[in-house]
Design a protein around this motif. Structure first.
Motif, PDB file in Angstrom:
ATOM      1  N   ALA A  73       0.862  -1.181   0.000  1.00 63.05           N
ATOM      2  CA  ALA A  73       0.000   0.000   0.000  1.00 63.05           C
ATOM      3  C   ALA A  73       0.900   1.233   0.000  1.00 63.05           C
ATOM      4  N   PRO A  74       1.176   1.810  -1.171  1.00 63.71           N
ATOM      5  CA  PRO A  74       2.121   2.932  -1.248  1.00 63.71           C
ATOM      6  C   PRO A  74       1.696   4.153  -0.425  1.00 63.71           C
ATOM      7  N   ALA A  75       0.395   4.350  -0.260  1.00 64.10           N
ATOM      8  CA  ALA A  75      -0.093   5.518   0.474  1.00 64.10           C
ATOM      9  C   ALA A  75      -0.265   5.238   1.962  1.00 64.10           C
ATOM     10  N   ASP A  76       0.169   4.051   2.428  1.00 65.12           N
ATOM     11  CA  ASP A  76       0.059   3.679   3.847  1.00 65.12           C
ATOM     12  C   ASP A  76      -1.390   3.765   4.329  1.00 65.12           C
ATOM     13  N   ASP A  77      -2.312   3.265   3.469  1.00 57.93           N
ATOM     14  CA  ASP A  77      -3.737   3.333   3.793  1.00 57.93           C
ATOM     15  C   ASP A  77      -4.419   1.964   3.730  1.00 57.93           C
ATOM     16  N   GLN A  78      -3.630   0.908   3.693  1.00 53.60           N
ATOM     17  CA  GLN A  78      -4.095  -0.469   3.578  1.00 53.60           C
ATOM     18  C   GLN A  78      -4.858  -0.714   2.277  1.00 53.60           C
ATOM     19  N   ASN A  79      -4.614   0.131   1.270  1.00 52.55           N
ATOM     20  CA  ASN A  79      -5.143  -0.066  -0.073  1.00 52.55           C
ATOM     21  C   ASN A  79      -3.985  -0.596  -0.911  1.00 52.55           C
ATOM     22  N   TYR A  80      -3.905  -1.918  -1.023  1.00 51.51           N
ATOM     23  CA  TYR A  80      -2.760  -2.586  -1.622  1.00 51.51           C
ATOM     24  C   TYR A  80      -2.877  -2.555  -3.142  1.00 51.51           C
ATOM     25  N   THR A  81      -2.115  -1.684  -3.789  1.00 50.20           N
ATOM     26  CA  THR A  81      -2.209  -1.496  -5.232  1.00 50.20           C
ATOM     27  C   THR A  81      -1.023  -2.076  -5.990  1.00 50.20           C
ATOM     28  N   GLN A  82       0.035  -2.432  -5.311  1.00 54.23           N
ATOM     29  CA  GLN A  82       1.208  -3.000  -5.967  1.00 54.23           C
ATOM     30  C   GLN A  82       1.402  -4.426  -5.476  1.00 54.23           C
ATOM     31  N   THR A  83       1.697  -5.329  -6.423  1.00 59.09           N
ATOM     32  CA  THR A  83       1.887  -6.734  -6.088  1.00 59.09           C
ATOM     33  C   THR A  83       3.228  -7.199  -6.627  1.00 59.09           C
ATOM     34  N   PHE A  84       3.969  -7.929  -5.795  1.00 55.07           N
ATOM     35  CA  PHE A  84       5.275  -8.460  -6.153  1.00 55.07           C
ATOM     36  C   PHE A  84       5.317  -9.937  -5.802  1.00 55.07           C
ATOM     37  N   VAL A  85       6.149 -10.690  -6.525  1.00 55.98           N
ATOM     38  CA  VAL A  85       6.386 -12.102  -6.242  1.00 55.98           C
ATOM     39  C   VAL A  85       7.874 -12.259  -6.015  1.00 55.98           C
ATOM     40  N   LEU A  86       8.232 -13.053  -4.999  1.00 57.26           N
ATOM     41  CA  LEU A  86       9.641 -13.260  -4.687  1.00 57.26           C
ATOM     42  C   LEU A  86      10.246 -14.239  -5.694  1.00 57.26           C
ATOM     43  N   ASP A  87      11.327 -13.793  -6.317  1.00 59.44           N
ATOM     44  CA  ASP A  87      12.066 -14.621  -7.271  1.00 59.44           C
ATOM     45  C   ASP A  87      13.515 -14.638  -6.811  1.00 59.44           C
ATOM     46  N   GLY A  88      13.899 -15.698  -6.097  1.00 61.11           N
ATOM     47  CA  GLY A  88      15.244 -15.761  -5.524  1.00 61.11           C
ATOM     48  C   GLY A  88      15.356 -14.775  -4.377  1.00 61.11           C
ATOM     49  N   ASP A  89      16.164 -13.728  -4.544  1.00 61.12           N
ATOM     50  CA  ASP A  89      16.288 -12.688  -3.516  1.00 61.12           C
ATOM     51  C   ASP A  89      15.838 -11.328  -4.054  1.00 61.12           C
ATOM     52  N   LYS A  90      14.948 -11.344  -5.033  1.00 57.27           N
ATOM     53  CA  LYS A  90      14.425 -10.093  -5.603  1.00 57.27           C
ATOM     54  C   LYS A  90      12.907 -10.153  -5.703  1.00 57.27           C
ATOM     55  N   TRP A  91      12.283  -9.001  -5.533  1.00 61.09           N
ATOM     56  CA  TRP A  91      10.852  -8.867  -5.717  1.00 61.09           C
ATOM     57  C   TRP A  91      10.610  -8.473  -7.174  1.00 61.09           C
ATOM     58  N   VAL A  92       9.749  -9.205  -7.839  1.00 60.79           N
ATOM     59  CA  VAL A  92       9.402  -8.946  -9.230  1.00 60.79           C
ATOM     60  C   VAL A  92       7.956  -8.502  -9.284  1.00 60.79           C
ATOM     61  N   ALA A  93       7.690  -7.385  -9.964  1.00 55.85           N
ATOM     62  CA  ALA A  93       6.325  -6.882 -10.078  1.00 55.85           C
ATOM     63  C   ALA A  93       5.461  -7.893 -10.808  1.00 55.85           C
TER      64      ALA A  93
END
Length: 165
Positions: free
Chosen positions: A144-164
């Protein structure tokens, strides 16, 4: 031994029998509240109403793990006994400085390990991130980029990096 010495010794023994269980309860409750030290990056004092934005897909498509991310991954492997039970299953909440990490296990959904995590990076009672540890081994992080619990960005862990996603 005279009678006065016996009475004093008996009083000390009774006091010890009463004080020991109370001290044990206090120590155990403090141990449950003790926080796991979280390695932190260089502290930055946020100004009122602002927060450093979480990594986004516009930053090259992948993001390396932070120290807090590594701590969540470490905690996820800990036994369920570290938490406290509620109606839905075990819950483990750890607070260190300005970071709060809360892990949950949804036993009613068939999980036997910690399968969800929430992170409040600035301790304002609004979760900045929520993680899902899926049965197939993938780890999904919603932000939640705005710190409002509105989760608009999603990432998946690939090794030791977050991939959009």
């Amino acid at each position: 031994m005279n009678y006065d010495s016996f009475v004093k010794l008996r009083g000390v023994g009774c006091l010890a029998l009463i004080a020991a269980p109370i001290a044990l309860l206090v120590i155990r409750s403090n141990a449950n509240k003790a926080s796991v030290p979280l390695p932190r990056e260089a502290p930055v004092a946020p100004s009122v109403g602002t927060q450093a934005p979480p990594p986004s897909a516009s930053e090259g498509g992948s993001n390396t793990l932070s120290d807090v991310d590594r701590e969540v991954l470490r905690m996820q492997k800990e036994p369920l006994g570290k938490g406290t039970s509620d109606a839905k299953g075990p819950k483990w909440r750890v607070k260190n400085g300005g970071v709060v990490i809360e892990l949950r296990c949804d036993k009613d959904k068939g999980y036997i390990t910690w399968n969800r995590a929430k992170i409040d990076a600035n301790n304002n009672k609004q979760f900045d991130e929520t993680w899902a540890f899926k049965k197939d081994g993938t780890i999904e992080r919603r932000v939640a980029p705005a710190d409002d619990q509105n989760y608009t960005q999603t990432f998946v862990l690939d090794g030791d990096k977050w991939v959009a996603k």
